[in-house]
Design an enzyme around this catalytic site. Structure first.
Site, PDB file in Angstrom:
ATOM      1  N   ARG A   1      -1.636 -19.407   5.359  1.00  0.00           N
ATOM      2  CA  ARG A   1      -1.311 -18.946   4.012  1.00  0.00           C
ATOM      3  C   ARG A   1       0.196 -18.959   3.801  1.00  0.00           C
ATOM      4  O   ARG A   1       0.936 -18.268   4.500  1.00  0.00           O
ATOM      5  CB  ARG A   1      -1.855 -17.534   3.778  1.00  0.00           C
TER       6      ARG A   1
ATOM      7  N   ARG B   1       2.766  -9.307   8.345  1.00  0.00           N
ATOM      8  CA  ARG B   1       2.447 -10.378   7.384  1.00  0.00           C
ATOM      9  C   ARG B   1       2.776 -11.714   8.026  1.00  0.00           C
ATOM     10  O   ARG B   1       3.926 -11.973   8.375  1.00  0.00           O
ATOM     11  CB  ARG B   1       3.230 -10.195   6.072  1.00  0.00           C
TER      12      ARG B   1
ATOM     13  N   GLU C   1      -4.826  -3.035   5.728  1.00  0.00           N
ATOM     14  CA  GLU C   1      -6.071  -3.748   5.434  1.00  0.00           C
ATOM     15  C   GLU C   1      -6.394  -4.730   6.562  1.00  0.00           C
ATOM     16  O   GLU C   1      -5.562  -5.543   6.947  1.00  0.00           O
ATOM     17  CB  GLU C   1      -5.940  -4.512   4.120  1.00  0.00           C
TER      18      GLU C   1
ATOM     19  N   SER D   1     -11.636  -7.555   3.853  1.00  0.00           N
ATOM     20  CA  SER D   1     -12.109  -7.473   2.476  1.00  0.00           C
ATOM     21  C   SER D   1     -13.517  -8.029   2.452  1.00  0.00           C
ATOM     22  O   SER D   1     -13.745  -9.162   2.898  1.00  0.00           O
ATOM     23  CB  SER D   1     -11.217  -8.277   1.526  1.00  0.00           C
TER      24      SER D   1
ATOM     25  N   ARG E   1      -3.637  -7.229  12.125  1.00  0.00           N
ATOM     26  CA  ARG E   1      -3.490  -5.795  11.879  1.00  0.00           C
ATOM     27  C   ARG E   1      -4.464  -4.977  12.720  1.00  0.00           C
ATOM     28  O   ARG E   1      -4.223  -3.794  12.979  1.00  0.00           O
ATOM     29  CB  ARG E   1      -3.633  -5.509  10.389  1.00  0.00           C
TER      30      ARG E   1
END
Length: 427
Positions: free
Chosen positions: A264, A279, A351, A354, A393
């Site tokens: 990404r 990140r 997070e 999802s 994470r």
């Protein structure tokens, strides 16, 4: 992709649901554009049908006149003009259909009726599991722990590819491998998913099918010479396994799990959360994807979310489940639960998963249908996916929650057989 018939027949209801996302002016303009294009397209389709019917009738009349030995020059001249108009109508229709498809591709999914309005501040905590561990010493952030234990070499990654591309070393690399294996075993053996291994490069059609394109092309890594994209998540290739297929309804649900690296660019996130593993541009993740009958998709989302939660429970990580509000909802999602783990070293919730239900939004774009019963008219399936879970994470939470005052990290019980260690100690 929304059904153009729904937009045409229920424009106010569509606008009202899209308004939950918090950008009513933008979505109203998008809906208006679709309605304009659709109205012009339908008018031209009607005109084209009338012209072609006239041409067919005249062709029969010309034949009849010739059989009677009568002249047909007058109606042949008329048909020349009709033919030119038909060609112009067909050309304009091709343009309109392309424009209409593009306009529909740029409208996000309608939020589920249970999704609250508002932005990130309106996300609702649905439930929590576990609680922050008390520390007799100030907990350190994961980058300090990993450095002391020799688990990471961030400078080497930056030298190889730039920031956001970590190098894992020794027990750090083994920890990645152990987590992936543990999660794949869990989802296949306990949750009933079929493991698949898919390409890490996909076509433009695949990216469009799962709604990464056209909106998020700037966030993707693209191989320009082949027009292929490095996958942002295994959701893309796994969902597209059944692109342009009609599934046997008796087979549903179909559920897959897959490991993949994820790539990404995150063009809009430069400068945010750059320390350690917070990140990254490349990271590992285990994904779950489900194909469901429409009437079963709401319950399936709860089940899918539970499968992701089970990973965190086995890893003994305190977490909470958030129902995302409309303004924080992903472009293609109708409803999303985020799972966040507590990381004491950075003193925040992070997070790690999802879990989303898309209804028929992706299936309509990708042409994935099913027959409810033999001989029945095909319907679009409902697709769902969720991280089961993302590694960076999760590793942060394992290191920060398991850290000891002597610098070691206690390994969660369920992970020990895979890592072949109870404690990670300094080399």
């Amino acid at each position: 992709m929304l059904d153009v018939r729904q937009v045409r027949q229920e424009p106010d209801a569509v606008r009202a649901r899209l308004a939950v996302r918090g950008k009513p002016a933008e979505t109203d303009a998008s809906v208006h554009r679709v309605l304009e294009l659709d109205a012009e397209r339908r008018a031209l389709v009607g005109e084209g049908d009338d012209l072609k019917a006239r041409r067919n009738a005249v062709s029969q009349e010309v034949g009849a006149r010739k059989r009677r030995g009568e002249p047909a020059d007058d109606i042949l001249a008329e048909m020349q003009g009709v033919g030119e108009r038909i060609r112009a109508v067909d050309a304009r229709l091709r343009e309109l259909e392309a424009d209409l498809d593009d306009a529909l591709l740029r409208i996000p999914n309608l939020p589920h009726e249970s999704v609250p309005e508002g932005g990130e501040e309106s996300n609702a905590v649905v439930r929590t599991w576990g609680g922050p561990r008390p520390f007799a010493f100030p907990p350190r952030p994961h980058w300090e722990i990993a450095d002391a234990l020799g688990l990471l070499d961030l400078p080497a990654g930056a030298k190889l590819a730039g920031s956001g591309f970590p190098v894992y070393k020794g027990m750090g690399a083994r920890l990645q491998r152990a987590l992936i294996q543990m999660m794949l075993d869990l989802h296949t053996e306990e949750h009933g998913y079929t493991e698949v291994e898919t390409p890490f490069l996909v076509s433009r059609a695949a990216m469009t099918g799962t709604s990464q394109l056209p909106k998020f092309e700037d966030d993707a890594y693209r191989v320009e010479s082949d027009d292929l994209f490095l996958i942002p998540t295994a959701e893309v290739p796994v969902t597209n396994i059944h692109r342009d297929e009609i599934l046997d309804g008796a087979r549903l649900p179909v559920s897959y799990t897959a490991y993949s690296p994820c790539f990404r660019r995150e063009a809009g996130a430069a400068g945010k959360d750059t320390r350690g593993l917070l990140r990254l541009h490349q990271f590992d993740k285990v994904e779950m994807v489900r194909f469901e009958r429409p009437e079963a998709s709401d319950e399936a989302l709860e089940r899918l979310t539970g499968h992701a939660e089970r990973v965190l429970q086995l890893l003994e990580l305190p977490y909470r489940v958030l129902l995302l509000a409309g303004g924080d909802l992903g472009f293609g999602s109708a409803k999303t639960y985020d799972l966040e783990v507590w990381a004491p070293g950075v003193d925040r919730w992070l997070e790690v998963s999802s879990c989303s239900g898309f209804r028929d939004f992706q299936a309509r774009r990708a042409g994935i249908r099913f027959r409810p019963e033999p001989g029945a008219k095909p319907e679009f399936v409902h697709t769902l996916n969720g991280s089961g879970v993302a590694l960076p994470r999760t590793v942060i939470a394992i290191l920060e929650n398991g850290q000891q005052e002597d610098g070691s990290v206690v390994v969660p019980q369920a992970l020990r057989p895979y890592l072949r260690a109870d404690v990670i100690r300094p080399s």
